[in-house]
Write a protein that holds these residues in place. Sequence first.
Motif, PDB file in Angstrom:
ATOM      1  N   LEU A   1     -50.434  22.476 -20.345  1.00  0.00           N
ATOM      2  CA  LEU A   1     -51.268  23.591 -19.932  1.00  0.00           C
ATOM      3  C   LEU A   1     -52.651  23.398 -20.526  1.00  0.00           C
ATOM      4  CD1 LEU A   1     -48.760  26.550 -20.426  1.00  0.00           C
ATOM      5  CD2 LEU A   1     -49.345  25.370 -18.298  1.00  0.00           C
TER       6      LEU A   1
ATOM      7  N   ASP B   1     -55.368  28.021 -19.067  1.00  0.00           N
ATOM      8  CA  ASP B   1     -54.028  28.585 -18.906  1.00  0.00           C
ATOM      9  C   ASP B   1     -53.661  29.467 -20.093  1.00  0.00           C
ATOM     10  OD1 ASP B   1     -53.632  27.173 -16.479  1.00  0.00           O
ATOM     11  OD2 ASP B   1     -52.908  25.413 -17.580  1.00  0.00           O
ATOM     12  N   TYR B   2     -53.876  28.945 -21.289  1.00  0.00           N
ATOM     13  CA  TYR B   2     -53.567  29.708 -22.497  1.00  0.00           C
ATOM     14  C   TYR B   2     -54.434  30.957 -22.606  1.00  0.00           C
ATOM     15  CZ  TYR B   2     -50.467  26.043 -24.146  1.00  0.00           C
ATOM     16  OH  TYR B   2     -49.429  25.154 -24.262  1.00  0.00           O
TER      17      TYR B   2
ATOM     18  N   VAL C   1     -52.942  33.633 -20.376  1.00  0.00           N
ATOM     19  CA  VAL C   1     -51.749  34.234 -20.982  1.00  0.00           C
ATOM     20  C   VAL C   1     -52.184  35.237 -22.053  1.00  0.00           C
ATOM     21  CG1 VAL C   1     -49.703  33.779 -22.381  1.00  0.00           C
ATOM     22  CG2 VAL C   1     -50.248  32.283 -20.452  1.00  0.00           C
TER      23      VAL C   1
ATOM     24  N   LEU D   1     -52.124  35.576 -14.522  1.00  0.00           N
ATOM     25  CA  LEU D   1     -51.905  34.224 -15.022  1.00  0.00           C
ATOM     26  C   LEU D   1     -52.503  33.199 -14.058  1.00  0.00           C
ATOM     27  CD1 LEU D   1     -48.178  34.706 -16.072  1.00  0.00           C
ATOM     28  CD2 LEU D   1     -50.210  34.875 -17.529  1.00  0.00           C
TER      29      LEU D   1
ATOM     30  N   ARG E   1     -51.210  27.518 -12.454  1.00  0.00           N
ATOM     31  CA  ARG E   1     -50.427  26.521 -13.198  1.00  0.00           C
ATOM     32  C   ARG E   1     -49.369  27.182 -14.073  1.00  0.00           C
ATOM     33  NH1 ARG E   1     -47.508  22.523 -13.453  1.00  0.00           N
ATOM     34  NH2 ARG E   1     -47.496  21.373 -15.387  1.00  0.00           N
ATOM     35  N   VAL E   2     -49.723  28.248 -14.770  1.00  0.00           N
ATOM     36  CA  VAL E   2     -48.745  28.955 -15.611  1.00  0.00           C
ATOM     37  C   VAL E   2     -47.640  29.538 -14.733  1.00  0.00           C
ATOM     38  CG1 VAL E   2     -48.377  30.906 -17.184  1.00  0.00           C
ATOM     39  CG2 VAL E   2     -50.404  29.454 -17.449  1.00  0.00           C
ATOM     40  N   ARG E   3     -48.027  30.156 -13.622  1.00  0.00           N
ATOM     41  CA  ARG E   3     -47.012  30.710 -12.715  1.00  0.00           C
ATOM     42  C   ARG E   3     -46.096  29.606 -12.202  1.00  0.00           C
ATOM     43  NH1 ARG E   3     -51.593  33.673 -10.804  1.00  0.00           N
ATOM     44  NH2 ARG E   3     -51.626  32.377  -8.941  1.00  0.00           N
TER      45      ARG E   3
ATOM     46  N   ARG F   1     -43.595  28.574 -14.910  1.00  0.00           N
ATOM     47  CA  ARG F   1     -42.614  29.581 -15.321  1.00  0.00           C
ATOM     48  C   ARG F   1     -41.859  30.231 -14.161  1.00  0.00           C
ATOM     49  NH1 ARG F   1     -43.286  30.379 -20.929  1.00  0.00           N
ATOM     50  NH2 ARG F   1     -41.061  30.835 -20.791  1.00  0.00           N
TER      51      ARG F   1
END
Length: 144
Positions: free
Chosen positions: A6, A10-11, A14, A73, A76-78, A81
């Motif tokens: 990530l 991305d972080y 979040v 989000l 990429r995060v979606r 996860r």
Amino acid sequence: MNGSELTAEDYAAVLGAMQSLSATYGARTLNEALSQWRLTVIDLEEGFDTEWIWEYHNELVCRDWLHAAWPLLTPRVREVRQAELDEWDRRFVAATLPRRKADGLPAGMDGRWWHDRYPRRITGERGHDLPPGWSPAPVHADDD
């Protein structure tokens, strides 16, 4: 970049979701919310204790958080996860029944379909009054 890396963006997304939702849902991270959803579903699979029957919808707040956080989000995060969320949603559906729409009971708000479902199995003392809309009645785990 490999499949699980990530970025700082991305972080940051979040962290931003956590911060923007903390006033409504309390401080929690994406990992905490997914973990709590997993534990909630596992509890439902084993049987929801009737001692806490009137607290059932409070148990779903972690899924509410995920619902509110998801659009905040990054893609990429979606993507990373989504399979995990889908698996626990699938298991939730299998462990629950659709709630009968009774007069005066609101349907799941804002696409929150999980509020329109109730435990398929219960545990604990018999004879507790069940919430309106929980029909047919859940199976008591001792009767399996």
